[in-house]
Structures are given as C-alpha cells and as structure tokens.
Design a protein around this motif. Structure first.
Motif, mmCIF file in Angstrom:
data_model
loop_
_atom_site.group_PDB
_atom_site.id
_atom_site.type_symbol
_atom_site.label_atom_id
_atom_site.label_comp_id
_atom_site.label_asym_id
_atom_site.label_seq_id
_atom_site.Cartn_x
_atom_site.Cartn_y
_atom_site.Cartn_z
ATOM 1 N N GLY A 170 41.988 88.094 32.274
ATOM 2 C CA GLY A 170 42.103 89.538 32.144
ATOM 3 C C GLY A 170 40.762 90.216 32.255
ATOM 4 O O GLY A 170 40.630 91.274 32.874
ATOM 5 N N ALA A 171 39.746 89.607 31.643
ATOM 6 C CA ALA A 171 38.399 90.190 31.734
ATOM 7 C C ALA A 171 37.954 90.257 33.180
ATOM 8 O O ALA A 171 37.373 91.255 33.628
ATOM 9 N N GLY A 172 38.242 89.179 33.953
ATOM 10 C CA GLY A 172 37.853 89.194 35.346
ATOM 11 C C GLY A 172 38.613 90.241 36.134
ATOM 12 O O GLY A 172 38.039 90.936 36.969
ATOM 13 N N VAL A 173 39.909 90.356 35.863
ATOM 14 C CA VAL A 173 40.709 91.365 36.563
ATOM 15 C C VAL A 173 40.205 92.762 36.239
ATOM 16 O O VAL A 173 40.116 93.629 37.119
ATOM 17 N N VAL A 174 39.908 92.988 34.960
ATOM 18 C CA VAL A 174 39.386 94.313 34.586
ATOM 19 C C VAL A 174 38.138 94.637 35.384
ATOM 20 O O VAL A 174 37.999 95.728 35.958
ATOM 21 N N GLY A 175 37.180 93.664 35.401
ATOM 22 C CA GLY A 175 35.951 93.918 36.148
ATOM 23 C C GLY A 175 36.220 94.132 37.618
ATOM 24 O O GLY A 175 35.655 95.033 38.243
ATOM 25 N N GLN A 176 37.088 93.313 38.187
ATOM 26 C CA GLN A 176 37.369 93.410 39.616
ATOM 27 C C GLN A 176 38.036 94.740 39.965
ATOM 28 O O GLN A 176 37.628 95.416 40.917
ATOM 29 N N LYS A 177 39.089 95.132 39.209
ATOM 30 C CA LYS A 177 39.802 96.367 39.522
ATOM 31 C C LYS A 177 38.926 97.586 39.307
ATOM 32 O O LYS A 177 39.005 98.563 40.056
ATOM 33 N N LEU A 178 38.097 97.504 38.266
ATOM 34 C CA LEU A 178 37.174 98.603 38.032
ATOM 35 C C LEU A 178 36.249 98.792 39.219
ATOM 36 O O LEU A 178 36.082 99.897 39.751
ATOM 37 N N LEU A 179 35.636 97.710 39.677
ATOM 38 C CA LEU A 179 34.684 97.806 40.785
ATOM 39 C C LEU A 179 35.385 98.193 42.078
ATOM 40 O O LEU A 179 34.855 98.974 42.881
ATOM 41 N N GLU A 180 36.631 97.689 42.290
ATOM 42 C CA GLU A 180 37.354 98.048 43.506
ATOM 43 C C GLU A 180 37.714 99.525 43.521
ATOM 44 O O GLU A 180 37.735 100.158 44.588
ATOM 45 N N SER A 181 37.985 100.076 42.333
ATOM 46 C CA SER A 181 38.308 101.499 42.276
ATOM 47 C C SER A 181 37.107 102.366 42.609
ATOM 48 O O SER A 181 37.254 103.523 43.003
ATOM 49 N N ILE A 182 35.914 101.777 42.468
ATOM 50 C CA ILE A 182 34.686 102.543 42.767
ATOM 51 C C ILE A 182 34.208 102.283 44.190
ATOM 52 O O ILE A 182 33.894 103.223 44.937
ATOM 53 N N PHE A 183 34.157 100.983 44.591
ATOM 54 C CA PHE A 183 33.506 100.626 45.852
ATOM 55 C C PHE A 183 34.479 100.187 46.950
ATOM 56 O O PHE A 183 34.096 100.147 48.117
ATOM 57 N N GLY A 184 35.672 99.815 46.581
ATOM 58 C CA GLY A 184 36.594 99.265 47.562
ATOM 59 C C GLY A 184 36.600 97.747 47.518
ATOM 60 O O GLY A 184 35.629 97.100 47.107
ATOM 61 N N GLU A 185 37.713 97.155 47.949
ATOM 62 C CA GLU A 185 37.928 95.711 47.808
ATOM 63 C C GLU A 185 36.921 94.897 48.595
ATOM 64 O O GLU A 185 36.348 93.926 48.089
ATOM 65 N N ASP A 186 36.675 95.265 49.861
ATOM 66 C CA ASP A 186 35.745 94.476 50.681
ATOM 67 C C ASP A 186 34.330 94.514 50.111
ATOM 68 O O ASP A 186 33.633 93.499 50.071
ATOM 69 N N ALA A 187 33.913 95.690 49.670
ATOM 70 C CA ALA A 187 32.564 95.820 49.116
ATOM 71 C C ALA A 187 32.416 94.984 47.856
ATOM 72 O O ALA A 187 31.382 94.334 47.631
ATOM 73 N N VAL A 188 33.415 94.968 47.010
ATOM 74 C CA VAL A 188 33.349 94.189 45.773
ATOM 75 C C VAL A 188 33.246 92.700 46.086
ATOM 76 O O VAL A 188 32.465 91.965 45.468
ATOM 77 N N ARG A 189 34.055 92.245 47.045
ATOM 78 C CA ARG A 189 34.010 90.829 47.418
ATOM 79 C C ARG A 189 32.614 90.456 47.928
ATOM 80 O O ARG A 189 32.061 89.417 47.581
ATOM 81 N N ARG A 190 32.048 91.334 48.758
ATOM 82 C CA ARG A 190 30.705 91.057 49.295
ATOM 83 C C ARG A 190 29.652 91.093 48.197
ATOM 84 O O ARG A 190 28.758 90.244 48.141
ATOM 85 N N MET A 191 29.747 92.081 47.295
ATOM 86 C CA MET A 191 28.761 92.183 46.217
ATOM 87 C C MET A 191 28.837 90.983 45.282
ATOM 88 O O MET A 191 27.811 90.462 44.818
ATOM 89 N N ALA A 192 30.038 90.512 44.982
ATOM 90 C CA ALA A 192 30.194 89.335 44.116
ATOM 91 C C ALA A 192 29.564 88.099 44.757
ATOM 92 O O ALA A 192 28.907 87.297 44.085
ATOM 93 N N ARG A 193 29.764 87.957 46.070
ATOM 94 C CA ARG A 193 29.169 86.814 46.770
ATOM 95 C C ARG A 193 27.647 86.890 46.726
ATOM 96 O O ARG A 193 26.969 85.890 46.436
ATOM 97 N N ILE A 194 27.090 88.067 46.993
ATOM 98 C CA ILE A 194 25.638 88.233 46.973
ATOM 99 C C ILE A 194 25.082 87.974 45.571
ATOM 100 O O ILE A 194 24.051 87.309 45.396
ATOM 101 N N ALA A 195 25.762 88.493 44.559
ATOM 102 C CA ALA A 195 25.304 88.291 43.182
ATOM 103 C C ALA A 195 25.273 86.806 42.840
ATOM 104 O O ALA A 195 24.319 86.311 42.220
ATOM 105 N N ASN A 196 26.329 86.079 43.241
ATOM 106 C CA ASN A 196 26.363 84.638 42.981
ATOM 107 C C ASN A 196 25.256 83.912 43.715
ATOM 108 O O ASN A 196 24.597 83.018 43.163
ATOM 109 N N GLU A 197 25.036 84.258 44.975
ATOM 110 C CA GLU A 197 23.999 83.597 45.765
ATOM 111 C C GLU A 197 22.626 83.817 45.162
ATOM 112 O O GLU A 197 21.821 82.881 45.055
#
Length: 603
Positions: free
Chosen positions: A508-535
């Motif tokens: 649930g915590a992950g979903v909250v963070g993901q949906k929050l960020l998608e509502s701000i930046f969009g799904e593709d941007a969130v996926r890309r930002m998460a990948r960059i942050a991990n790298e």
C-alpha cells in the motif's frame, strides 16, 4: 695500469648497455609477497644483482683488467695454506680449526692496485688497505669484518692476476657461505681446493656445477693425497669433472707432506700451479681469452636467471590478482546485498514505514485505498493538509535504515576478505599484526553522507521533472520534498522481502507513492524517475563499498609493475644469451648426484 680498451670494441659496449638496462630492471623488481617460492626467488634476485655489480659490469667495462682468481673450498681444505705457498710467505692465517678465513683477502701486485682500490668490483664491500712486509705474519685487519675486503699488496705476485682467499663454502656461519658464493661469482677463474678424503662432498660439487654452467676456468687442487693413491683418486676426480662439464679443468695434486722450515708447503708441490698463474699473468692474449670465456658463460647464466626472475615476478603478479579478486568479489557481493535490500521492500519495515505512514495518513487511509484509488490525489492532499508530518522524518528514517544495511554489508565483506587472505600465505604475511576485519575508520559517516547525497539526487530529479508550468502547479499542492520522499519510498516498495501483514502495508505504501507521483508527473515519467533514482543509488553505493574495501586492502598489494615488465625480462634474456660473440651459448653441464652421497663420501 692497463689501458681500458672497451671504448674501441663495439660488441662489449652493446652488451654493457644491455646489462645496465637489465640492472635497472632488476632493481625495480618487487618480490615482497610471500608466494610458495618467494624466499628462493628473493635469494636468486639478490645473487643476480650481485653478479651484475660484482662481475659482469666491471668486466665488460674493462676486459683487459687483471684476472681475479678466487681460491675457494670446504672447511679445512687448505685454501689459506695454498695461498701462503703461492706468495712464498704467511699472509693468510691457516688452521685446522673451523672456520679460519672470515674477512676475504685480495692479494695483488702493487702495479695493479688501482684496479681494486675503487668500487669497480665487489662495490658493496668496504676496502681495508694492509701495509705490511713478508715478516709481519698473517693478515688480521679490521678485526676480520665480513663487510669488507682486505687489499694486500704482494710483490711476489705477477701483474695481471690477483688472488682472493675466500671464506669456506660450507661454513657453519651463513654470512661466510653467502660471502664465499658472492666472491666466486665475481671471479674470472676459480681455484677449487679439496682433499683426497673430501673431494666427493656434495656442497662443493653444487658450486662446481654452477662453474660449469658459467663456463668459468676451473683449476682443482687436490691436497693431502696419501702415497700410492694419487692415480686412483685423480682418475675418479677427472671422471666426475667430465660428467659435470668440466673435462678441461687442470688438476694439481699435493701429496701428504710436512711443511718446510718457513711453515709453508714445499715449493715443488705448488710450482706447477704457480707457473700456470704466472703464464696467464704474462700473456695478455691468454688473459683476454679467459675473461671473454667467463663473460660469455656468465651472460648465459644471467640469461637463465632472468628467466627464473621473470617467472618469479609473474607469480607475484598472479598472487596480487588473486588477492585483488577476493576484494572485488566481496565488494560486488556487498553491493548486491544493499541492492537487494533497496529493491525488495526490506527497508519498508519499522521506523521507515511508521514515518511514511505518519506522513501520508492513517491506517484507515490504506484500508480504504482499494475502493477509492481514483480519488487518491484529492485524499492525499486533504490528509496532508489536515495533519501534516515533515517529510524530513521519512528521509531520516530511510537514511538510518539504509545506513545500517550498508554498514553491515561492508563489515561482513571486510571480515570475509580478511579470512580468505589469511588462508593464503601471501595474504597472511600482509595482514600479520593488523586487524583488517573491522570496518574502516569513519565508514559509518561516509555511508550516511552517501545516502544524503542520493537523497539530494532524488530531490534534484523531482525539481527538474516539475519545472513545467502545469506540473509545477500540481507539485506545489504536495511539495517538492514530499514528492521526493514518495519517489524514495517507491524505489524500496517491491515487497519481495516482506511477509504477512507487512506485505499489504508496504505494498500500500508503494501504491500510495506511485499514484501520488503519477497524478503529478504522469505514469511514464514516474517509471523513468524511479529507474534513474535506483540507478543513482546503486552507483553511489557501489562506489562507496568498492572505495572503502579497496582503500583498506589494495594498498597492501600496491605494485607499479605488470606483465609488460615480465615480457621485457624475456627480451633481455634472449639478447644476453648471444654473449660477446653474438651467438647463443649452450648451457653447461648439470650436477649429477650419482657420485655424491649425503655424507659427502664417494659412492
């Protein structure tokens, strides 16, 4: 003093330059790792350096310098007695006690003094000048210091050949044996003394085998031969010499006899040897042939030794790489441990989860999330506005949790590296007296700084992505720091390492963070930002872990030489084997143990 003609001979000058290059190379050889053959390799390297300094370079620079004849042999073989007989009076103290000779004596004609007073040969031995006459008795200068050579001017000798009375080759003193070997390797010719009872001893034949491999001129003095046994003993001695590549060596027999009124061997028993030495001294061409033959033989032996040194250096390089591979392997494993902890939800336990829950809302929010996921942005905004919790608390909890994971992984890696190094002789020697299984000093704070740097990376990523007008407006409702924390949580929320109730909570915590960020930046941007942050997190963690372990262990392995240096030795080896004449030399005869028994008696 003879004129130095080396400048007028092209080939010696070329070989001299090559040997000087070899010397420079050998001076930089590093054999400090305790490989299985390290002790033997270091001894060979030291002997090879001495051989170059004591004989090869001085002889190549001055092919017409006086010959150096070293009188060597076993304890009690009569070396000093022979030297005294050759010069016609007592100059070297002789005794039946062992060992007698300690400080080497270098006897030369007064006209040859300039050749030996400086460091031309045996440069690491200090010179002690002895001024005496024939009635002064045996020389005992400087208390018999082993790190010096006594220069004794002897008019009874001919110019052109000098004689060295060396320590016993089988002395009970290590320093005596080492100095004797060093002197023999500095010789142009070797006068080997032995007796009828000890001529088959193993130790001298080891050195005679080396003399054969060097192709050095050897004269054998066989003393104390009982009446009626000379022919039988000398016959077997000649056979042994031939088997070991010394068939051309002259043998001088001294029978059992009494000393004369001077306390010396009768002249008739040493006359043949004295005449041979005088003939060499008087014949410049003969001396040159002896010198060139010995030089070529030593160059061939030096080539063999370079091959052995190259193999030793290659073994050192392989050992370095093996120990270095242990560090690299454990560093990689430590980074993988951290990567797993930051990608499987492991970090979303305890304090991190509690602080995130405080930040985004209550437990009721998570339970209602599935039925109201479409209104997540509005709910998040109202919850945060209603009862905000600072995002810094989540960042701090993340830092503390991640820091603990990193510190534990590196501590375990350091312990494993130390354990595996200590199982290797070279690694064990490097770690002796050291505690390298503990964490590097200050590492915990370095880990915290790395995590804070990564959090700054995430914050910068959010700011960069939210620079657009419409995105900036949506981001303002939640805050840059809050979005950055959500992105960090999203990076850790895969739930692979959780169980039971924690799975649902962390999910649930992950979903909250993901949906929050998608509502701000969009799904593709969130996926890309998460990948960059991990790298970026993995890059920083890998750099931290590798740097800490490398800095702790690898300086112990520091070496500036590699495989190209070993290849250079091989090139030198090939060139030296050609000798002064430009043709490769055949190897000398090897020692055959068939005639040598453990006790030194004839088989």
């Amino acid at each position: 003093m003879h004129t130095d003609t080396s400048a007028s001979t092209g080939r010696p000058d070329q070989v001299l330059t090559r040997v000087e290059d070899v010397k420079d190379h050998l001076n930089s050889v590093d054999l400090r790792l305790q490989t299985p053959t390290a002790d033997e390799d270091r001894a060979l390297l030291e002997r090879t350096r001495h051989q170059i300094d004591d004989y090869v370079l001085p002889r190549l620079a001055s092919l017409d310098a006086p010959l150096l004849a070293v009188v060597g042999g076993s304890t009690g073989a009569g070396k000093s007695t022979l030297v005294n007989a050759l010069v016609g009076h007592e100059v070297s103290r002789s005794s039946a006690l062992r060992p007698t000779t300690r400080q080497p004596l270098l006897l030369h004609h007064p006209d040859d003094a300039a050749w030996f007073e400086g460091p031309r040969i045996l440069p690491d031995l200090a010179r002690v000048h002895v001024h005496r006459d024939a009635s002064a008795g045996p020389v005992d200068p400087d208390g018999g210091s082993m790190d010096s050579v006594a220069l004794v001017s002897e008019p009874a000798l001919r110019p052109g050949v000098a004689i060295v009375d060396a320590p016993d080759i089988d002395s009970v003193a290590d320093a005596n044996r080492a100095l004797s070997r060093q002197l023999l390797e500095a010789a142009d010719l070797w006068i080997f003394t032995t007796t009828a009872h000890r001529y088959a001893d193993a130790v001298p034949w080891e050195l005679l085998g080396e003399a054969a491999r060097r192709d050095i001129t050897v004269a054998v003095v066989l003393g104390r031969v009982p009446e009626g046994t000379g022919e039988q003993i000398t016959g077997h001695l000649h056979q042994m010499l031939a088997q070991r590549g010394l068939a051309g060596s002259d043998v001088y027999v001294i029978p059992e006899t009494r000393f004369d009124e001077r306390g010396l061997l009768p002249d008739r028993h040493v006359a043949a040897l004295r005449d041979w030495l005088a003939g060499l001294a008087d014949d410049a061409q003969a001396r040159s042939e002896v010198a060139r033959r010995t030089v070529d033989g030593v160059l061939a032996q030096l080539a063999d030794r370079l091959g052995a040194v190259a193999r030793a250096e290659h073994g050192q390089i392989e050992t370095v790489e093996a120990l270095r591979a242990v560090v690299r392997e454990r560093a990689d494993h430590a980074a993988e441990v951290v990567a797993a902890a930051t990608s499987d939800g492991t970090l979303l336990r305890g304090e991190v989860l509690a602080r995130w829950q405080d930040f985004v809302g209550t437990g009721e929010f998570f339970r209602g999330l599935e039925s109201a996921i479409g209104r997540v942005r509005d709910r998040l905004t109202s919850i945060v506005k209603g009862r905000p919790a600072p995002p810094e608390q989540v960042e701090t909890a993340l830092e503390t949790g991640l820091q603990a994971v990193i510190v534990e992984a590196v501590a375990d890696a350091a312990e494993q590296i130390e354990r595996r190094w200590r199982s290797d002789p070279a690694g064990r020697a490097l770690l002796e007296g050291r505690d390298y299984g503990a964490l590097p000093e200050g590492f915990s704070e370095s880990a915290a700084q790395t995590i804070r740097a990564w959090q700054s990376d995430v914050l910068a990523l959010i700011e960069q992505e939210g620079a657009g007008r419409r995105t900036r407006a949506r981001l303002a409702a939640f805050g840059v720091n809050g979005a950055a924390v959500a992105l960090m949580i999203l990076s850790f929320a895969s739930t692979g390492g959780l169980a039971g109730l924690e799975v649902g909570i962390a999910g649930g915590a992950g979903v909250v963070g993901q949906k929050l960020l998608e509502s701000i930046f969009g799904e593709d941007a969130v996926r890309r930002m998460a990948r960059i942050a991990n790298e970026r997190l993995q890059e920083r963690v890998t750099t931290l872990v590798e740097g800490a372990l490398d800095d702790r262990f690898l300086p112990l392995l520091a070496r500036e030489r590699g495989a190209e240096d070993v290849a250079a030795l091989a090139a030198h080896e090939s060139a030296l084997r050609a000798g002064l004449g430009g043709e490769p030399l055949a190897a000398g005869g090897a020692i055959d143990a068939a005639d040598i028994t453990e006790g030194g008696e004839r088989a």
